[in-house]
Motif scaffolding. Structure first.
Motif, PDB file in Angstrom:
ATOM      1  N   ILE A 240       0.854  -1.181   0.000  1.00 35.16           N
ATOM      2  CA  ILE A 240       0.000   0.000   0.000  1.00 35.16           C
ATOM      3  C   ILE A 240       0.889   1.229   0.000  1.00 35.16           C
ATOM      4  O   ILE A 240       1.823   1.325   0.799  1.00 35.16           O
ATOM      5  CB  ILE A 240      -0.925   0.024   1.232  1.00 35.16           C
ATOM      6  N   LEU A 241       0.617   2.153  -0.910  1.00 40.45           N
ATOM      7  CA  LEU A 241       1.321   3.423  -0.961  1.00 40.45           C
ATOM      8  C   LEU A 241       0.347   4.499  -0.505  1.00 40.45           C
ATOM      9  O   LEU A 241      -0.545   4.910  -1.249  1.00 40.45           O
ATOM     10  CB  LEU A 241       1.826   3.719  -2.372  1.00 40.45           C
ATOM     11  N   SER A 242       0.494   4.939   0.740  1.00 40.40           N
ATOM     12  CA  SER A 242      -0.445   5.871   1.350  1.00 40.40           C
ATOM     13  C   SER A 242       0.061   7.304   1.274  1.00 40.40           C
ATOM     14  O   SER A 242       1.083   7.587   0.656  1.00 40.40           O
ATOM     15  CB  SER A 242      -0.690   5.444   2.805  1.00 40.40           C
ATOM     16  N   ALA A 243      -0.666   8.209   1.916  1.00 41.68           N
ATOM     17  CA  ALA A 243      -0.261   9.618   1.978  1.00 41.68           C
ATOM     18  C   ALA A 243       0.608   9.807   3.215  1.00 41.68           C
ATOM     19  O   ALA A 243       1.715   9.300   3.275  1.00 41.68           O
ATOM     20  CB  ALA A 243      -1.496  10.504   2.000  1.00 41.68           C
TER      21      ALA A 243
ATOM     22  N   ILE B 190      -1.610  -0.873  -4.062  1.00 39.07           N
ATOM     23  CA  ILE B 190      -2.832  -0.094  -3.851  1.00 39.07           C
ATOM     24  C   ILE B 190      -2.413   1.267  -3.334  1.00 39.07           C
ATOM     25  O   ILE B 190      -1.720   1.366  -2.326  1.00 39.07           O
ATOM     26  CB  ILE B 190      -3.759  -0.751  -2.814  1.00 39.07           C
ATOM     27  N   SER B 191      -2.814   2.321  -4.012  1.00 42.22           N
ATOM     28  CA  SER B 191      -2.515   3.672  -3.541  1.00 42.22           C
ATOM     29  C   SER B 191      -3.822   4.448  -3.388  1.00 42.22           C
ATOM     30  O   SER B 191      -4.375   4.948  -4.374  1.00 42.22           O
ATOM     31  CB  SER B 191      -1.580   4.396  -4.512  1.00 42.22           C
ATOM     32  N   PRO B 192      -4.331   4.567  -2.152  1.00 41.86           N
ATOM     33  CA  PRO B 192      -5.603   5.244  -1.929  1.00 41.86           C
ATOM     34  C   PRO B 192      -5.457   6.754  -1.823  1.00 41.86           C
ATOM     35  O   PRO B 192      -6.125   7.408  -1.012  1.00 41.86           O
ATOM     36  CB  PRO B 192      -6.071   4.633  -0.602  1.00 41.86           C
ATOM     37  N   THR B 193      -4.596   7.323  -2.650  1.00 45.94           N
ATOM     38  CA  THR B 193      -4.381   8.760  -2.679  1.00 45.94           C
ATOM     39  C   THR B 193      -4.078   9.181  -4.113  1.00 45.94           C
ATOM     40  O   THR B 193      -3.296   8.521  -4.801  1.00 45.94           O
ATOM     41  CB  THR B 193      -3.227   9.186  -1.750  1.00 45.94           C
ATOM     42  N   THR B 194      -4.691  10.244  -4.565  1.00 48.82           N
ATOM     43  CA  THR B 194      -4.562  10.647  -5.967  1.00 48.82           C
ATOM     44  C   THR B 194      -3.127  11.002  -6.342  1.00 48.82           C
ATOM     45  O   THR B 194      -2.707  10.771  -7.471  1.00 48.82           O
ATOM     46  CB  THR B 194      -5.475  11.844  -6.277  1.00 48.82           C
ATOM     47  N   VAL B 195      -2.383  11.560  -5.407  1.00 42.26           N
ATOM     48  CA  VAL B 195      -0.983  11.880  -5.683  1.00 42.26           C
ATOM     49  C   VAL B 195      -0.175  10.597  -5.817  1.00 42.26           C
ATOM     50  O   VAL B 195       0.635  10.425  -6.732  1.00 42.26           O
ATOM     51  CB  VAL B 195      -0.388  12.778  -4.575  1.00 42.26           C
ATOM     52  N   GLY B 196      -0.397   9.669  -4.891  1.00 41.06           N
ATOM     53  CA  GLY B 196       0.358   8.425  -4.872  1.00 41.06           C
ATOM     54  C   GLY B 196       0.115   7.537  -6.073  1.00 41.06           C
ATOM     55  O   GLY B 196       1.062   7.004  -6.667  1.00 41.06           O
TER      56      GLY B 196
ATOM     57  N   GLY C  85       4.057   8.212   1.036  1.00 40.04           N
ATOM     58  CA  GLY C  85       4.628   9.195   0.114  1.00 40.04           C
ATOM     59  C   GLY C  85       4.328  10.613   0.501  1.00 40.04           C
ATOM     60  O   GLY C  85       4.710  11.557  -0.200  1.00 40.04           O
ATOM     61  N   ASP C  86       3.603  10.801   1.633  1.00 46.68           N
ATOM     62  CA  ASP C  86       3.289  12.131   2.175  1.00 46.68           C
ATOM     63  C   ASP C  86       2.546  13.029   1.189  1.00 46.68           C
ATOM     64  O   ASP C  86       2.631  14.259   1.276  1.00 46.68           O
ATOM     65  CB  ASP C  86       4.564  12.831   2.650  1.00 46.68           C
TER      66      ASP C  86
END
Length: 361
Positions: free
Chosen positions: A187-190, A249-255, A224-225
């Motif tokens: 998972i790549l989060s904010a 899975i990246s639940p952030t639009t930037v990520g 990834g902040d």
């Protein structure tokens, strides 16, 4: 930004059908202390709503995003600011350039001094902003959280894009289908403190406990902040650290955009699945070049629009934030306040090559 007419109708119809989803996004009960005594509840029990009250004129609404340069939150806030003009108010966006836990505090204090009628905040941390937000409420400034919640007693309402549970579980369900229910995923989060991200991830982890996913393994949650370059580097790091990785899975639009960008020009293209939450305009090229098969999101314009009308209803006395109260959100129609002051916009939409060109945001 407007959805195409035929698509708007389809999405609104779907939203009304699924509005009963029980998701509690970002910083709902999954990320706050159930034992916390709610000043908001006590305020709601003493105050009386007047559903027949007219929306006040000249209301001043301020949107405080996680960070001022976040493209997704810019869409949300611009739509909310535009909505204030419909009821004769004024809106503005202010905020920090970084997404650290305490970066929003000074802005809240300034907005209190400016005597805004309502502060709408996407919280970087559920608790770090509480003291100034409580001070705002004591001075009769309404507080509405959106996208990422505060602790429950630090605001009157939380505008939830969709059900947190539905978002979290669906992320696992989607990628599992693509992977045939087997393989290592990450998972790549904010940020580590983002309430919406953490609530979704909790539901992802719970979903992965089901027997259907016994051959899948979550190897890492990276952060990834909500910074494009850091998210890009975290993607690279994940793929190097876990050579058997099959999906992210990246639940952030930037990520998700950063992950797709890295994979699109690497040897991992076609071998590692990328899924998560993104906007159609930023993800369209990755869908068309085969890097990404599908992703999800709600309409961020509608989120900002709903937030503005909810804040106006609070500031005008139509509602107090108590469960069961109803208000009209302009062209979106009627909404009901749920448990703990939560108002759910509607279900997320899945985007793929068949429909991604139908949307423009």
């Amino acid at each position: 930004m407007q959805l195409h007419a035929r698509t708007r109708g389809r999405v609104l119809a779907a939203a009304s059908a699924v509005c009963a989803l029980t998701i509690t996004l970002a910083g709902c009960s999954g990320t706050t202390k159930d034992s916390a005594k709610s000043d908001t509840k006590s305020k709601g029990s003493n105050a009386k709503a007047n559903p027949d009250a007219e929306l006040k004129k000249d209301l001043k609404l301020a949107f405080l995003p996680k960070q001022i340069n976040n493209p997704y939150e810019k869409i949300v806030d611009d739509a909310g600011i535009a909505a204030t003009k419909e009821f004769g108010g004024t809106g503005k966006e202010v905020g920090p350039s970084d997404s650290s836990a305490s970066s929003q505090v000074s802005y809240i204090n300034t907005l209190i001094q400016q005597r805004q009628d309502a502060i709408l905040i996407a919280a970087n941390d559920p608790n770090a902003v509480c003291t100034p937000l409580k001070n705002a409420m004591k001075q009769n400034i309404k507080v509405v959280a959106y996208d990422s919640d505060t602790a429950k007693d630090c605001r009157q309402l939380f505008i939830n894009q969709a059900s947190s549970e539905e978002i979290g579980r669906s992320q696992v369900q989607h990628i599992a289908k693509q992977l045939g229910n087997k393989g290592e995923i990450a998972i790549l989060s904010a940020t580590q403190n983002a309430t919406n991200q953490n609530t979704w991830i909790d539901f992802m982890k719970d979903e992965l406990k089901k027997p259907a996913y016994k051959n899948m393994k979550l190897v890492k949650v990276a952060y990834g902040d909500d910074d494009d370059q850091k998210s890009f580097q975290e993607t690279q790091g994940l793929l190097k650290a876990y050579p058997k990785l099959k999906g992210i899975i990246s639940p952030t639009t930037v990520g998700i955009a950063a992950a797709a960008r890295y994979i699109s020009s690497s040897s991992y293209k076609g071998k590692v699945v990328v899924n998560g939450l993104g906007t159609p305009n930023q993800m369209k090229k990755y869908v068309k070049d085969g890097t990404v098969e599908q992703f999800s999101l709600w309409d961020p314009k509608k989120l900002g629009y709903l937030g503005a009308y909810a804040a106006a209803a609070l500031a005008s006395g139509q509602i107090t934030g108590a469960e069961g109260e109803k208000f009209k959100a302009g062209e979106l129609g009627d909404y009901t306040v749920g448990k703990d002051g939560e108002v759910i916009l509607g279900p997320p939409t899945v985007f793929n090559k068949d429909n991604v060109d139908d949307f423009d945001f």
